[in-house]
Design a protein around this motif. Sequence first.
Motif, PDB file in Angstrom:
ATOM      1  N   ALA A  18       4.057   9.157   6.354  1.00 11.73           N
ATOM      2  CA  ALA A  18       2.774   8.488   6.560  1.00 11.73           C
ATOM      3  C   ALA A  18       2.862   7.447   7.670  1.00 11.73           C
ATOM      4  O   ALA A  18       1.953   7.333   8.504  1.00 11.73           O
ATOM      5  CB  ALA A  18       2.316   7.841   5.264  1.00 11.73           C
ATOM      6  N   VAL A  19       3.947   6.693   7.712  1.00 13.52           N
ATOM      7  CA  VAL A  19       4.110   5.687   8.764  1.00 13.52           C
ATOM      8  C   VAL A  19       4.250   6.356  10.122  1.00 13.52           C
ATOM      9  O   VAL A  19       3.638   5.929  11.106  1.00 13.52           O
ATOM     10  CB  VAL A  19       5.326   4.782   8.456  1.00 13.52           C
ATOM     11  N   ARG A  20       5.054   7.422  10.200  1.00 10.32           N
ATOM     12  CA  ARG A  20       5.214   8.156  11.460  1.00 10.32           C
ATOM     13  C   ARG A  20       3.873   8.704  11.943  1.00 10.32           C
ATOM     14  O   ARG A  20       3.525   8.592  13.117  1.00 10.32           O
ATOM     15  CB  ARG A  20       6.211   9.296  11.271  1.00 10.32           C
ATOM     16  N   HIS A  21       3.118   9.298  11.030  1.00  9.51           N
ATOM     17  CA  HIS A  21       1.810   9.846  11.386  1.00  9.51           C
ATOM     18  C   HIS A  21       0.887   8.738  11.892  1.00  9.51           C
ATOM     19  O   HIS A  21       0.179   8.919  12.886  1.00  9.51           O
ATOM     20  CB  HIS A  21       1.191  10.551  10.178  1.00  9.51           C
ATOM     21  N   ASP A  65       4.748   8.438  -3.563  1.00 10.53           N
ATOM     22  CA  ASP A  65       5.723   8.425  -4.645  1.00 10.53           C
ATOM     23  C   ASP A  65       7.158   8.211  -4.191  1.00 10.53           C
ATOM     24  O   ASP A  65       7.956   7.638  -4.920  1.00 10.53           O
ATOM     25  CB  ASP A  65       5.653   9.740  -5.430  1.00 10.53           C
ATOM     26  N   ASN A  66       7.515   8.677  -3.002  1.00 12.46           N
ATOM     27  CA  ASN A  66       8.916   8.578  -2.588  1.00 12.46           C
ATOM     28  C   ASN A  66       9.014   8.127  -1.138  1.00 12.46           C
ATOM     29  O   ASN A  66       8.023   8.040  -0.419  1.00 12.46           O
ATOM     30  CB  ASN A  66       9.651   9.909  -2.799  1.00 12.46           C
ATOM     31  N   ASP A  67      10.246   7.855  -0.708  1.00  7.66           N
ATOM     32  CA  ASP A  67      10.472   7.330   0.635  1.00  7.66           C
ATOM     33  C   ASP A  67      10.144   8.352   1.721  1.00  7.66           C
ATOM     34  O   ASP A  67       9.718   7.979   2.817  1.00  7.66           O
ATOM     35  CB  ASP A  67      11.928   6.881   0.785  1.00  7.66           C
ATOM     36  N   VAL A  68      10.335   9.623   1.449  1.00 11.75           N
ATOM     37  CA  VAL A  68      10.052  10.655   2.450  1.00 11.75           C
ATOM     38  C   VAL A  68       8.560  10.677   2.771  1.00 11.75           C
ATOM     39  O   VAL A  68       8.166  10.705   3.951  1.00 11.75           O
ATOM     40  CB  VAL A  68      10.529  12.045   1.948  1.00 11.75           C
ATOM     41  N   ASP A  69       7.720  10.619   1.745  1.00 11.74           N
ATOM     42  CA  ASP A  69       6.273  10.605   1.978  1.00 11.74           C
ATOM     43  C   ASP A  69       5.836   9.326   2.685  1.00 11.74           C
ATOM     44  O   ASP A  69       4.958   9.346   3.547  1.00 11.74           O
ATOM     45  CB  ASP A  69       5.521  10.753   0.657  1.00 11.74           C
ATOM     46  N   ARG A  70       6.438   8.214   2.316  1.00 11.97           N
ATOM     47  CA  ARG A  70       6.106   6.946   2.968  1.00 11.97           C
ATOM     48  C   ARG A  70       6.483   6.995   4.448  1.00 11.97           C
ATOM     49  O   ARG A  70       5.696   6.576   5.306  1.00 11.97           O
ATOM     50  CB  ARG A  70       6.843   5.798   2.288  1.00 11.97           C
ATOM     51  N   ALA A  71       7.663   7.504   4.750  1.00  9.11           N
ATOM     52  CA  ALA A  71       8.109   7.602   6.146  1.00  9.11           C
ATOM     53  C   ALA A  71       7.201   8.529   6.937  1.00  9.11           C
ATOM     54  O   ALA A  71       6.849   8.245   8.086  1.00  9.11           O
ATOM     55  CB  ALA A  71       9.552   8.081   6.200  1.00  9.11           C
ATOM     56  N   LEU A 112       0.813  -1.215   0.000  1.00 12.55           N
ATOM     57  CA  LEU A 112       0.000   0.000   0.000  1.00 12.55           C
ATOM     58  C   LEU A 112       0.844   1.262   0.000  1.00 12.55           C
ATOM     59  O   LEU A 112       0.487   2.257  -0.628  1.00 12.55           O
ATOM     60  CB  LEU A 112      -0.940   0.003   1.200  1.00 12.55           C
ATOM     61  N   LEU A 113       1.950   1.250   0.724  1.00 11.75           N
ATOM     62  CA  LEU A 113       2.782   2.450   0.786  1.00 11.75           C
ATOM     63  C   LEU A 113       3.358   2.787  -0.583  1.00 11.75           C
ATOM     64  O   LEU A 113       3.394   3.948  -0.986  1.00 11.75           O
ATOM     65  CB  LEU A 113       3.906   2.268   1.804  1.00 11.75           C
ATOM     66  N   LYS A 114       3.823   1.771  -1.309  1.00 12.84           N
ATOM     67  CA  LYS A 114       4.421   2.026  -2.618  1.00 12.84           C
ATOM     68  C   LYS A 114       3.372   2.507  -3.623  1.00 12.84           C
ATOM     69  O   LYS A 114       3.649   3.335  -4.483  1.00 12.84           O
ATOM     70  CB  LYS A 114       5.105   0.768  -3.142  1.00 12.84           C
ATOM     71  N   SER A 115       2.146   2.009  -3.496  1.00 14.23           N
ATOM     72  CA  SER A 115       1.115   2.404  -4.456  1.00 14.23           C
ATOM     73  C   SER A 115       0.503   3.773  -4.125  1.00 14.23           C
ATOM     74  O   SER A 115      -0.019   4.442  -5.007  1.00 14.23           O
ATOM     75  CB  SER A 115       0.014   1.348  -4.511  1.00 14.23           C
ATOM     76  N   VAL A 164       2.065   7.722  15.460  1.00 17.29           N
ATOM     77  CA  VAL A 164       1.870   8.726  16.502  1.00 17.29           C
ATOM     78  C   VAL A 164       0.394   9.005  16.720  1.00 17.29           C
ATOM     79  O   VAL A 164      -0.083   9.036  17.855  1.00 17.29           O
ATOM     80  CB  VAL A 164       2.620  10.036  16.131  1.00 17.29           C
ATOM     81  N   GLU A 165      -0.332   9.211  15.657  1.00 15.87           N
ATOM     82  CA  GLU A 165      -1.748   9.582  15.765  1.00 15.87           C
ATOM     83  C   GLU A 165      -2.656   8.378  15.956  1.00 15.87           C
ATOM     84  O   GLU A 165      -3.788   8.514  16.397  1.00 15.87           O
ATOM     85  CB  GLU A 165      -2.192  10.343  14.510  1.00 15.87           C
ATOM     86  N   GLY A 166      -2.185   7.184  15.580  1.00 13.63           N
ATOM     87  CA  GLY A 166      -3.004   5.994  15.727  1.00 13.63           C
ATOM     88  C   GLY A 166      -4.048   5.832  14.637  1.00 13.63           C
ATOM     89  O   GLY A 166      -4.928   4.997  14.741  1.00 13.63           O
ATOM     90  N   GLU A 167      -3.949   6.637  13.607  1.00 13.46           N
ATOM     91  CA  GLU A 167      -4.894   6.542  12.490  1.00 13.46           C
ATOM     92  C   GLU A 167      -4.307   5.603  11.426  1.00 13.46           C
ATOM     93  O   GLU A 167      -3.127   5.644  11.162  1.00 13.46           O
ATOM     94  CB  GLU A 167      -5.143   7.906  11.878  1.00 13.46           C
ATOM     95  N   PRO A 168      -5.141   4.784  10.812  1.00 10.54           N
ATOM     96  CA  PRO A 168      -4.635   3.912   9.738  1.00 10.54           C
ATOM     97  C   PRO A 168      -4.265   4.729   8.511  1.00 10.54           C
ATOM     98  O   PRO A 168      -4.693   5.878   8.340  1.00 10.54           O
ATOM     99  CB  PRO A 168      -5.794   2.976   9.449  1.00 10.54           C
ATOM    100  N   LEU A 169      -3.434   4.136   7.656  1.00  9.34           N
ATOM    101  CA  LEU A 169      -3.041   4.811   6.423  1.00  9.34           C
ATOM    102  C   LEU A 169      -4.245   5.037   5.542  1.00  9.34           C
ATOM    103  O   LEU A 169      -5.130   4.214   5.438  1.00  9.34           O
ATOM    104  CB  LEU A 169      -1.999   3.971   5.680  1.00  9.34           C
ATOM    105  N   LYS A 170      -4.270   6.199   4.909  1.00 15.39           N
ATOM    106  CA  LYS A 170      -5.403   6.530   4.035  1.00 15.39           C
ATOM    107  C   LYS A 170      -5.069   6.251   2.608  1.00 15.39           C
ATOM    108  O   LYS A 170      -4.010   6.313   2.148  1.00 15.39           O
ATOM    109  CB  LYS A 170      -5.768   8.001   4.202  1.00 15.39           C
TER     110      LYS A 170
END
Length: 76
Positions: free
Chosen positions: A64-67, A56-62, A50-53, A70-76
């Motif tokens: 999203a995972v950090r968020h 676009d890049n590793d910074v955005d993926r990181a 899901l992260l790759k799809s 920390v926030e406890g919300e699933p990836l959108k």
Amino acid sequence: MKRPALPVRIIRFYVDGFRQMTVGRSLWALIIIKVIVLMFVFKLIFFPDLLKSRYDNDVDRARAVRHSLVEGEPLK
């Protein structure tokens, strides 16, 4: 004469059993190949990247995972 410890006897039992197998070896090989194929198919179907799809890049993926952590919300 002292008997070997239980774990040693168990290991010897299985090693000797596998060494004396004839038909069983091919059946075990077939089982192992089947499990590898099934795991590959399951990964493709049930566990998409899901992260790759979605990013676009590793910074955005990181980010999203950090968020998500920390926030406890699933990836959108």
